[in-house]
Motif scaffolding. Sequence first.
Motif, PDB file in Angstrom:
ATOM      1  N   LEU A 304       0.833  -1.199   0.000  1.00 42.33           N
ATOM      2  CA  LEU A 304       0.000   0.000   0.000  1.00 42.33           C
ATOM      3  C   LEU A 304       0.871   1.255   0.000  1.00 42.33           C
ATOM      4  O   LEU A 304       0.580   2.228  -0.709  1.00 42.33           O
ATOM      5  CB  LEU A 304      -0.912  -0.007   1.230  1.00 42.33           C
ATOM      6  CG  LEU A 304      -1.968   1.101   1.319  1.00 42.33           C
ATOM      7  CD1 LEU A 304      -2.916   1.041   0.142  1.00 42.33           C
ATOM      8  CD2 LEU A 304      -2.733   0.993   2.635  1.00 42.33           C
ATOM      9  N   GLY A 305       1.963   1.236   0.760  1.00 44.22           N
ATOM     10  CA  GLY A 305       2.886   2.368   0.756  1.00 44.22           C
ATOM     11  C   GLY A 305       3.538   2.555  -0.608  1.00 44.22           C
ATOM     12  O   GLY A 305       3.709   3.688  -1.082  1.00 44.22           O
ATOM     13  N   ALA A 306       3.917   1.447  -1.253  1.00 50.14           N
ATOM     14  CA  ALA A 306       4.516   1.535  -2.585  1.00 50.14           C
ATOM     15  C   ALA A 306       3.518   2.118  -3.582  1.00 50.14           C
ATOM     16  O   ALA A 306       3.879   2.939  -4.436  1.00 50.14           O
ATOM     17  CB  ALA A 306       4.980   0.154  -3.045  1.00 50.14           C
ATOM     18  N   GLY A 307       2.253   1.695  -3.482  1.00 46.29           N
ATOM     19  CA  GLY A 307       1.233   2.240  -4.364  1.00 46.29           C
ATOM     20  C   GLY A 307       1.020   3.733  -4.136  1.00 46.29           C
ATOM     21  O   GLY A 307       0.837   4.493  -5.093  1.00 46.29           O
ATOM     22  N   ALA A 308       1.049   4.165  -2.867  1.00 48.98           N
ATOM     23  CA  ALA A 308       0.880   5.584  -2.565  1.00 48.98           C
ATOM     24  C   ALA A 308       2.035   6.410  -3.139  1.00 48.98           C
ATOM     25  O   ALA A 308       1.836   7.507  -3.679  1.00 48.98           O
ATOM     26  CB  ALA A 308       0.785   5.785  -1.057  1.00 48.98           C
ATOM     27  N   PHE A 309       3.256   5.874  -3.043  1.00 50.58           N
ATOM     28  CA  PHE A 309       4.404   6.595  -3.611  1.00 50.58           C
ATOM     29  C   PHE A 309       4.295   6.666  -5.134  1.00 50.58           C
ATOM     30  O   PHE A 309       4.612   7.696  -5.738  1.00 50.58           O
ATOM     31  CB  PHE A 309       5.707   5.900  -3.204  1.00 50.58           C
ATOM     32  CG  PHE A 309       6.933   6.564  -3.777  1.00 50.58           C
ATOM     33  CD1 PHE A 309       7.388   7.760  -3.253  1.00 50.58           C
ATOM     34  CD2 PHE A 309       7.614   5.997  -4.838  1.00 50.58           C
ATOM     35  CE1 PHE A 309       8.513   8.396  -3.790  1.00 50.58           C
ATOM     36  CE2 PHE A 309       8.741   6.609  -5.384  1.00 50.58           C
ATOM     37  CZ  PHE A 309       9.187   7.818  -4.848  1.00 50.58           C
ATOM     38  N   TYR A 310       3.850   5.593  -5.753  1.00 50.97           N
ATOM     39  CA  TYR A 310       3.679   5.591  -7.211  1.00 50.97           C
ATOM     40  C   TYR A 310       2.619   6.596  -7.628  1.00 50.97           C
ATOM     41  O   TYR A 310       2.747   7.282  -8.641  1.00 50.97           O
ATOM     42  CB  TYR A 310       3.320   4.187  -7.668  1.00 50.97           C
ATOM     43  CG  TYR A 310       3.458   3.945  -9.157  1.00 50.97           C
ATOM     44  CD1 TYR A 310       4.380   4.623  -9.925  1.00 50.97           C
ATOM     45  CD2 TYR A 310       2.645   3.013  -9.802  1.00 50.97           C
ATOM     46  CE1 TYR A 310       4.512   4.390 -11.282  1.00 50.97           C
ATOM     47  CE2 TYR A 310       2.766   2.758 -11.157  1.00 50.97           C
ATOM     48  CZ  TYR A 310       3.692   3.462 -11.899  1.00 50.97           C
ATOM     49  OH  TYR A 310       3.815   3.232 -13.238  1.00 50.97           O
ATOM     50  N   LEU A 311       1.553   6.688  -6.842  1.00 49.43           N
ATOM     51  CA  LEU A 311       0.511   7.689  -7.102  1.00 49.43           C
ATOM     52  C   LEU A 311       1.106   9.093  -7.044  1.00 49.43           C
ATOM     53  O   LEU A 311       0.849   9.932  -7.917  1.00 49.43           O
ATOM     54  CB  LEU A 311      -0.617   7.546  -6.082  1.00 49.43           C
ATOM     55  CG  LEU A 311      -1.675   8.654  -6.068  1.00 49.43           C
ATOM     56  CD1 LEU A 311      -2.485   8.642  -7.353  1.00 49.43           C
ATOM     57  CD2 LEU A 311      -2.585   8.513  -4.857  1.00 49.43           C
ATOM     58  N   LEU A 312       1.910   9.344  -6.021  1.00 48.52           N
ATOM     59  CA  LEU A 312       2.542  10.647  -5.866  1.00 48.52           C
ATOM     60  C   LEU A 312       3.471  10.941  -7.031  1.00 48.52           C
ATOM     61  O   LEU A 312       3.475  12.038  -7.600  1.00 48.52           O
ATOM     62  CB  LEU A 312       3.310  10.682  -4.544  1.00 48.52           C
ATOM     63  CG  LEU A 312       3.885  12.032  -4.098  1.00 48.52           C
ATOM     64  CD1 LEU A 312       2.768  12.990  -3.704  1.00 48.52           C
ATOM     65  CD2 LEU A 312       4.849  11.824  -2.933  1.00 48.52           C
ATOM     66  N   LEU A 313       4.251   9.934  -7.406  1.00 50.81           N
ATOM     67  CA  LEU A 313       5.242  10.110  -8.464  1.00 50.81           C
ATOM     68  C   LEU A 313       4.592  10.332  -9.823  1.00 50.81           C
ATOM     69  O   LEU A 313       5.121  11.046 -10.671  1.00 50.81           O
ATOM     70  CB  LEU A 313       6.148   8.879  -8.515  1.00 50.81           C
ATOM     71  CG  LEU A 313       7.375   8.944  -9.417  1.00 50.81           C
ATOM     72  CD1 LEU A 313       8.332  10.022  -8.935  1.00 50.81           C
ATOM     73  CD2 LEU A 313       8.077   7.593  -9.449  1.00 50.81           C
ATOM     74  N   SER A 314       3.443   9.738 -10.036  1.00 53.91           N
ATOM     75  CA  SER A 314       2.787   9.812 -11.346  1.00 53.91           C
ATOM     76  C   SER A 314       2.110  11.143 -11.608  1.00 53.91           C
ATOM     77  O   SER A 314       1.621  11.383 -12.712  1.00 53.91           O
ATOM     78  CB  SER A 314       1.745   8.695 -11.463  1.00 53.91           C
ATOM     79  OG  SER A 314       0.661   8.957 -10.593  1.00 53.91           O
ATOM     80  N   GLY A 315       2.050  12.004 -10.609  1.00 52.44           N
ATOM     81  CA  GLY A 315       1.388  13.288 -10.795  1.00 52.44           C
ATOM     82  C   GLY A 315      -0.059  13.297 -10.362  1.00 52.44           C
ATOM     83  O   GLY A 315      -0.728  14.314 -10.443  1.00 52.44           O
ATOM     84  N   GLY A 316      -0.562  12.142  -9.924  1.00 52.56           N
ATOM     85  CA  GLY A 316      -1.918  12.090  -9.387  1.00 52.56           C
ATOM     86  C   GLY A 316      -3.002  12.358 -10.402  1.00 52.56           C
ATOM     87  O   GLY A 316      -4.004  13.009 -10.093  1.00 52.56           O
ATOM     88  N   ASN A 317      -2.837  11.852 -11.641  1.00 49.90           N
ATOM     89  CA  ASN A 317      -3.922  12.028 -12.598  1.00 49.90           C
ATOM     90  C   ASN A 317      -5.089  11.122 -12.238  1.00 49.90           C
ATOM     91  O   ASN A 317      -4.975  10.240 -11.384  1.00 49.90           O
ATOM     92  CB  ASN A 317      -3.441  11.758 -14.032  1.00 49.90           C
ATOM     93  CG  ASN A 317      -2.931  10.348 -14.220  1.00 49.90           C
ATOM     94  OD1 ASN A 317      -3.669   9.384 -14.062  1.00 49.90           O
ATOM     95  ND2 ASN A 317      -1.655  10.209 -14.551  1.00 49.90           N
ATOM     96  N   VAL A 318      -6.208  11.346 -12.891  1.00 47.87           N
ATOM     97  CA  VAL A 318      -7.442  10.645 -12.515  1.00 47.87           C
ATOM     98  C   VAL A 318      -7.308   9.131 -12.662  1.00 47.87           C
ATOM     99  O   VAL A 318      -7.759   8.370 -11.800  1.00 47.87           O
ATOM    100  CB  VAL A 318      -8.619  11.170 -13.357  1.00 47.87           C
ATOM    101  CG1 VAL A 318      -9.863  10.344 -13.108  1.00 47.87           C
ATOM    102  CG2 VAL A 318      -8.887  12.627 -13.026  1.00 47.87           C
ATOM    103  N   ALA A 319      -6.671   8.672 -13.738  1.00 47.33           N
ATOM    104  CA  ALA A 319      -6.542   7.236 -13.958  1.00 47.33           C
ATOM    105  C   ALA A 319      -5.739   6.590 -12.834  1.00 47.33           C
ATOM    106  O   ALA A 319      -6.080   5.499 -12.349  1.00 47.33           O
ATOM    107  CB  ALA A 319      -5.867   6.967 -15.306  1.00 47.33           C
ATOM    108  N   THR A 320      -4.674   7.253 -12.386  1.00 47.52           N
ATOM    109  CA  THR A 320      -3.851   6.696 -11.316  1.00 47.52           C
ATOM    110  C   THR A 320      -4.586   6.753  -9.989  1.00 47.52           C
ATOM    111  O   THR A 320      -4.481   5.829  -9.179  1.00 47.52           O
ATOM    112  CB  THR A 320      -2.523   7.462 -11.221  1.00 47.52           C
ATOM    113  OG1 THR A 320      -2.016   7.697 -12.534  1.00 47.52           O
ATOM    114  CG2 THR A 320      -1.508   6.679 -10.433  1.00 47.52           C
ATOM    115  N   GLU A 321      -5.302   7.835  -9.745  1.00 45.48           N
ATOM    116  CA  GLU A 321      -6.087   7.920  -8.513  1.00 45.48           C
ATOM    117  C   GLU A 321      -7.119   6.807  -8.455  1.00 45.48           C
ATOM    118  O   GLU A 321      -7.332   6.183  -7.408  1.00 45.48           O
ATOM    119  CB  GLU A 321      -6.769   9.287  -8.436  1.00 45.48           C
ATOM    120  CG  GLU A 321      -5.805  10.438  -8.220  1.00 45.48           C
ATOM    121  CD  GLU A 321      -6.465  11.786  -8.376  1.00 45.48           C
ATOM    122  OE1 GLU A 321      -7.617  11.816  -8.888  1.00 45.48           O
ATOM    123  OE2 GLU A 321      -5.868  12.801  -8.011  1.00 45.48           O
TER     124      GLU A 321
END
Length: 725
Positions: A304-321
């Motif tokens: 879950l932490g890795a996924g949260a970091f990936y979300l942050l790194l990706s710029g938080g677009n809608v598809a990633t959110e």
Amino acid sequence: MRHALLWLPARLAGEGGILLPWAPVILGCGIGLWFALPWEPVLPHYAVAGGVLPAMLAARLWAGDHWHPLAWAMALLATGFLAAGLRAHSVALPVLDFRYYGPVEGRIIGIDRSQSDAIRLTLDRVILQDVAQQRMPARVRVALHGDQALTPEPGQVIALTGHLSPPDGPVEPGSFDFRRMAFFDGLGAVGYTRTPAVLMDRAAPGDQWVNRLRAGIRDAVMARIGGEPGAFAAALLTGDRSGIGRETLDDLRASNLAHLLAISGLHMGLLVAFVFGVVRGGLALIPPLALRLPTKKAAAVVALGAGAFYLLLSGGNVATERAFIMVSVMLVAVLFDRRALSLRSVAMAALLLLLWQPETLMEPGFQMSFAATVALIAGFRALTGRFSPHRLPGWLQPAVALFASSFLAGLATAPVAAVHFNRIADYGLIANLLAVPVMSVLVMPAAVIAGVLAPVGLSQPALWVMEQGTRWILFVAGAVADAPGAVSAVPTPSPVVLPLIMLGGLILCLTAGRVRAFALPPVLAGLVLWSQADRPPLLVSGDGRLVGLLGPEGRALSADRGQGFAASSWLENDGDLATQEEAAARPGLSGPAAARVFVLDGWEGVALRGKAGFAQVADACAAGRLVIVAGRVEDAPPGCALIDEALLRRTGPLAIRPKGDGTLIARPTITQSRLWQRRTLPPDEITIAPGRDIELLEATGTAAFGQRAQGPTAPRAPVTGPDDQ
């Protein structure tokens, strides 16, 4: 009769646990109702919707059990309506309401590429000359044309001389509404510059640190992996596609591999699954920890932490959110000893996302993502219920699983993609079978390992593996895209087609037993309506500079350049693969560029543009033609069927059809007066008759509407184009 009325609620109540997956569907219906309204709801409308909630709660508490599903459904409808209204009013920001040319200053918060491959910047903290603060857009997007010495980086404050205008609306009735999307994205103006942008101030320490981290990772990856594979790898890691060329993007779309670029369910799922497996497997190798710790739950927390970091790194677009919410629900289910992947978890993710960002319901990414996920879960559940995969040889099981998942996901998303993008990648299944395993086995694991090893300078071997994988994926995309017949074009159907097909799919996936037989009628009805799609014979752009006439060879365009976004959208909606240049060479319109002549159902028309065309207005009116002018006409001759800038500002682009009695019917594009488009609505249809002025009436039909404004008698140059959107 009473028993007949109670049958459906009783049937639904008896289904018990399968009702939860229907909750986001009903919530989405309430959201869709809000978006479909032609006028902006006001306080009394929200009060009525809010009053439904306690009424339905009372029905839930005191009515019979048979009526409980209906009470919940009504409450969800009202909640969806309220959530959409709350979201719209909470994100409402100033939108530029005029065309602006002059100095633009702002801070870079986004970098991407336009349709013509130009670097495009999103700016906040915007300053425009002589524009009051209350009218200042919060964000603007500017495409950089011409020679640019600046190397843009997030956080930089820049200045430029640019053309800006409000975001454009649909290019024809019922088409994609960029203005609405821009409203929810906080984008108040779009435009371009042809002069060099100037650096005013470097990024402050700590300012835009996430975007700067993304840019740093992008540059580091592209420095170690050259060319398009490096740009592709950087996009997978950071969501930044600014390094990918137009040709590569076109190949990925034609081969149905463009979804590999969007950091969504596939990427998030692969990363989280890899981290989960590595952590759980690593802990299992340490007996003292394996015997004392719940390793499965520990792995879920780390993943879950890795996924949260990936979300942050990706710029938080809608598809990633959206993807992060889905994997979060699944990992939390693991923490509570629940089944991780089920229709309930998908329903919870959809509910959370729709309540948080109701506008995503209208986006193809949301529709395709959840359609694929629901189809995969329901499909594999049905398959495993009929035969055991363990009967197959071990080496064959992954291949069968890959084929089944690609087939199910492709089947579920194909109608959505075809409706929104008017394309079917005929060899998409083959391309995915060749590329997705490499993505799963090589690219994403190598990306995780490279990220772990990068701080100690040992990421190069993992990046080399990632490079080989990305090269293979791009090779597959290019080979499939170049194959004869790789892409089939389909016309845009009526707005009810996709909801009908999706309803049938939902009934098939979310119900059991004989109820599934009800899935077939809506799907068949949708396909029949799609086969009867009827495109407008004549289209006029919102500024009158482009006209498209449908003929035997397809739509002929009045110009081979300019208004490229409208031109490409019209052709796509026709199901036409031609370019604007090819469409402009078709028969149907003749004459010089300033005065293009055409015939529609016996009517002779002329599209006038530029000073030379503007000088011919009086003669064209005297000849009884349908006159389309790229400019505003003052004191038009009486009895002239004239479409000019004044009219088009009231109606937006027009779709014109012959009525059969010698008159023409024009449908305006502006059919809503909403927060993102405050307009007085024109009539639903406008009659164009020979020898009569085109006159719009108020909705009441009692007063003249839209008399041609007085002003300059020369056309104005367009401010924005496809590159800016």
